[in-house]
Write an enzyme that holds these catalytic residues in place. Structure first.
Site, short mmCIF file in Angstrom:
data_model
loop_
_atom_site.label_atom_id
_atom_site.label_comp_id
_atom_site.label_asym_id
_atom_site.label_seq_id
_atom_site.Cartn_x
_atom_site.Cartn_y
_atom_site.Cartn_z
N ASP A 17 22.35 -62.94 42.77
CA ASP A 17 21.89 -64.07 43.57
C ASP A 17 20.38 -64.03 43.76
OD1 ASP A 17 22.09 -66.35 45.06
OD2 ASP A 17 23.07 -65.42 46.79
N ASN A 65 29.88 -73.60 40.96
CA ASN A 65 28.54 -73.88 40.44
C ASN A 65 28.43 -75.22 39.70
OD1 ASN A 65 27.65 -70.40 39.74
ND2 ASN A 65 27.16 -71.67 41.50
C1 FPP Z 1 22.28 -67.23 41.46
O1 FPP Z 1 20.98 -67.59 41.74
C2 FPP Z 1 22.51 -67.10 40.05
C3 FPP Z 1 23.35 -67.88 39.30
C4 FPP Z 1 24.13 -68.99 39.84
C5 FPP Z 1 23.53 -67.69 37.86
C6 FPP Z 1 23.39 -66.30 37.34
C7 FPP Z 1 22.77 -66.41 36.02
C8 FPP Z 1 21.92 -65.53 35.48
C9 FPP Z 1 21.58 -64.24 36.08
C10 FPP Z 1 21.21 -65.84 34.21
C11 FPP Z 1 22.05 -66.09 33.03
C12 FPP Z 1 23.10 -65.07 32.81
C13 FPP Z 1 23.42 -64.58 31.61
C14 FPP Z 1 24.58 -63.69 31.50
C15 FPP Z 1 22.64 -64.89 30.42
P1 FPP Z 1 20.73 -68.93 42.53
O2 FPP Z 1 20.34 -69.97 41.55
O3 FPP Z 1 21.91 -69.25 43.37
O4 FPP Z 1 19.50 -68.52 43.41
P2 FPP Z 1 19.13 -69.09 44.85
O5 FPP Z 1 20.26 -68.72 45.77
O6 FPP Z 1 17.86 -68.37 45.17
O7 FPP Z 1 18.96 -70.57 44.70
#
Ligand code: FPP
Length: 241
Positions: A17, A65
């Site tokens: 996250d 998501n």
């Molecule tokens: C949460 O950060 C992250 C995600 C919803 C996606 C996770 C994806 C990755 C780490 C990159 C791609 C993965 C692979 C396996 C290539 P957020 O967007 O919710 O962050 P925030 O809470 O700060 O908005």
């Protein structure tokens, strides 16, 4: 060199996250945060395999998501395809087997194709299993298992923790010993609800793109210092599933 504790988790699960906040803090688009997050994935996968973690499960895309803007969703799946293209040879080299947990039927076709290809190429990996949770939801997983129990014709007294666990995406795998969530949020967010019943929880304020090998080792030190009781009084008591 980090000192590796004697007591290592066999299975680590991670809620990655904070990509969006990492990007916003740098005046970058959220997708730049996801790209930096993918770099962190590469580093943590390599480090876990190196030190002997048997199973690593990463929450890459939850069933909730889909509520994100379309452009962000397509950037995430584009990144996944790019990641698989670049990293599959490294996964093979590192003897890592890729596995997907979640309902992948709903993913964009190029992602399904790239995942199928990567899973086939890494199928004989025996050093570590890398579970990517994609379109994954814990309640949905339990519901699917419940339906499978009925479909398979089990009688009420044949329905046990074990027969249900055998119908989860993680069938045959040990439950996570350690669940890490980055970015300061302290929630499970529908991740591995059945499997994390006795997991040690580790929350850090570090944002996922900044979570590196050193931060992983800090979490492992914290895990090694925990006393696991599984609801009993001694570490040795592990309840029946
Ligand atoms: C949460 O950060 C992250 C995600 C919803 C996606 C996770 C994806 C990755 C780490 C990159 C791609 C993965 C692979 C396996 C290539 P957020 O967007 O919710 O962050 P925030 O809470 O700060 O908005």
């Amino acid at each position: 060199m980090e000192r590796i504790p004697d007591k290592l988790p066999a299975h680590i699960a991670v809620i990655m996250d904070g990509n969006g906040r990492w990007a916003t803090a740098r005046n970058l688009p959220r997708t730049a945060g996801h790209r930096a997050g993918a770099d962190a994935v590469r580093i943590i996968v390599g480090e876990c395999a190196k030190i002997g973690i048997g199973y690593l499960t990463l929450y890459a895309f939850s069933s909730e998501n889909w509520a994100r803007p379309r452009a962000e969703i397509s950037a995430l799946f584009g990144l996944l395809v790019e990641f698989l293209g670049k990293e599959t040879p490294r996964l093979v080299e590192q003897n890592i087997k890729l596995n997907v947990i979640g309902d992948i039927a709903a993913l964009p076709a190029p992602s399904r194709l790239a995942l199928g290809h990567a899973m086939t190429r890494t199928a004989s990996g025996s050093r570590m299993v890398l579970n990517l949770a994609l379109n994954y939801g814990g309640r949905d997983e339990i519901l699917r298992a419940a339906r499978a129990l009925v479909r398979d014709g089990l009688k009420p007294d044949q329905i046990t923790g074990q027969s249900l666990a055998e119908r989860l995406y993680t069938a045959g795998q040990p439950d996570p010993d350690l669940l890490i969530r980055t970015s300061g949020e302290k929630r499970l967010s529908n991740f591995l609800l059945w499997q994390c019943a006795y997991s040690e929880l580790y929350f850090t304020r570090v944002l996922w793109p900044d979570f590196d090998a050193q931060r992983l080792h800090k979490a492992l030190q914290a895990y090694a210092a925990r006393k696991r009781r599984f609801g009993g009084t001694e570490e040795a008591i592990i309840p029946e599933a």
